[in-house]
Write a protein that holds these residues in place. Structure first.
Motif, mmCIF file in Angstrom:
data_model
loop_
_atom_site.group_PDB
_atom_site.id
_atom_site.type_symbol
_atom_site.label_atom_id
_atom_site.label_comp_id
_atom_site.label_asym_id
_atom_site.label_seq_id
_atom_site.Cartn_x
_atom_site.Cartn_y
_atom_site.Cartn_z
ATOM 1 N N GLY A 1 -3.334 5.186 0.868
ATOM 2 C CA GLY A 1 -3.430 5.434 -0.564
ATOM 3 C C GLY A 1 -3.758 4.156 -1.307
ATOM 4 O O GLY A 1 -4.334 3.227 -0.745
ATOM 5 N N GLN A 2 -3.334 4.108 -2.577
ATOM 6 C CA GLN A 2 -3.689 2.972 -3.420
ATOM 7 C C GLN A 2 -2.940 1.715 -2.991
ATOM 8 O O GLN A 2 -1.913 1.780 -2.330
ATOM 9 C CB GLN A 2 -3.428 3.279 -4.895
ATOM 10 N N GLU B 1 -1.310 -2.029 -4.508
ATOM 11 C CA GLU B 1 -0.781 -2.612 -5.739
ATOM 12 C C GLU B 1 -0.226 -3.992 -5.429
ATOM 13 O O GLU B 1 0.353 -4.218 -4.360
ATOM 14 C CB GLU B 1 0.323 -1.699 -6.310
ATOM 15 N N MET C 1 0.848 -1.197 0.000
ATOM 16 C CA MET C 1 0.000 0.000 0.000
ATOM 17 C C MET C 1 0.876 1.237 0.000
ATOM 18 O O MET C 1 1.934 1.253 0.621
ATOM 19 C CB MET C 1 -0.860 0.056 1.280
ATOM 20 N N ARG C 2 0.395 2.264 -0.679
ATOM 21 C CA ARG C 2 1.029 3.578 -0.558
ATOM 22 C C ARG C 2 0.424 4.230 0.676
ATOM 23 O O ARG C 2 -0.795 4.281 0.827
ATOM 24 C CB ARG C 2 0.747 4.434 -1.788
ATOM 25 N N THR D 1 -7.344 -3.455 3.808
ATOM 26 C CA THR D 1 -7.347 -3.972 2.435
ATOM 27 C C THR D 1 -8.681 -4.548 1.992
ATOM 28 O O THR D 1 -8.883 -4.755 0.798
ATOM 29 C CB THR D 1 -6.289 -5.094 2.266
#
Length: 194
Positions: A156-157, A159, A71-72, A108
Motif C-alpha cells: 500500500g501507501q 509514509e 509502508m502499509r 520503495t
C-alpha cells in the motif's frame, strides 16, 4: 544458564513433508521429549535452498533527513493492514546486504550509498514453527532511483515519520510487525550510541 551446545530436550523420530511451494517446505515432525512426551505432526516451515546459518530474510529501515519510511502492507495471515518496513527473502547464495538493497529498491524505489547500509543485527520471526533468521538494516541517506514495484500483492501507501513518531506508534502497538519494531528500536539505540 543453558549453553548453545547443550543437547535439545527432545529428539525427532521422523519427518514427513506435507506441502511445498516455491519458498517453503511444510514439515510434520514426530518429536519425543526427554520426559517421554510425544508430539506427532509438529508443524515446521523450512526454507528451500542453501541459506547460511538459516538466514532467509531481510528487513530494511529507510532513513532520509532523520525521517523513517513505513509502508502499509495487507497481510493474509492476519487479514489486516500493517505498518512495516521493506522486507523480503534472501535468495540462496545471496549476501544479506545485497538482498536488503534489492528489497529497498523494489518496494520503495529508493537506494542508499555504499556506506549507507547500517547492520542492526538479527532476529528470528517465529522460532517455534519457522526455521529461519532475518537480518535487520537501516538504509541512511536514501535517494529516489526508480518507481516502486507494485506487483507484490498487499503493498500500500508509504509514509515518512519522524523517528520519535514511529517509535511512539510502535509503543502503542500501531506497529505489530516484529522486524519493523525491532529495527526501529535498534536504530534509535544506534543513534544514541553513535
Amino acid at each position: 544458564m543453558p549453553v548453545d551446545d547443550e543437547q535439545p530436550p527432545f529428539v525427532r523420530r521422523s519427518r514427513r513433508i506435507g506441502f511445498r511451494n516455491t519458498v517453503w517446505l511444510g514439515c510434520f515432525d514426530n518429536i519425543v521429549g526427554n520426559n517421554g512426551t510425544q508430539v506427532e505432526d509438529y508443524l515446521l516451515l523450512v526454507p528451500h535452498g542453501d541459506h547460511l546459518d538459516m538466514l532467509t530474510g531481510v528487513s530494511v529501515l529507510p532513513v532520509v533527513d532523520g525521517r523513517v519510511l513505513l509502508m502499509r502492507v495487507y497481510r493474509l495471515g492476519t487479514e489486516r493492514w500493517n505498518w512495516e518496513i521493506p522486507r523480503g527473502f534472501v535468495d540462496p547464495g545471496e549476501a544479506p546486504d545485497v538482498a536488503a538493497r534489492r528489497e529497498l529498491t523494489e518496494e520503495t524505489g529508493l537506494s542508499c550509498s555504499d556506506g549507507g547500509l547500517v547492520p542492526l543485527g538479527f532476529y528470528t520471526p517465529e522460532n517455534s514453527t519457522i526455521r529461519a533468521r532475518g537480518a535487520l538494516f537501516a538504509a541512511v541517506d536514501c535517494r529516489h532511483v526508480q518507481e516502486r514495484d507494485m506487483s507484490e500483492m498487499g503493498l500500500g501507501q508509504i509514509e515518512w515519520f519522524a523517528l520519535d513518531e514511529a517509535l511512539a506508534l510502535a509503543d502503542r502497538s500501531g506497529i505489530e510487525d516484529a522486524s519493523t519494531a525491532l529495527a526501529l528500536y535498534r536504530y534509535a539505540r544506534h543513534l544514541s550510541h553513535g
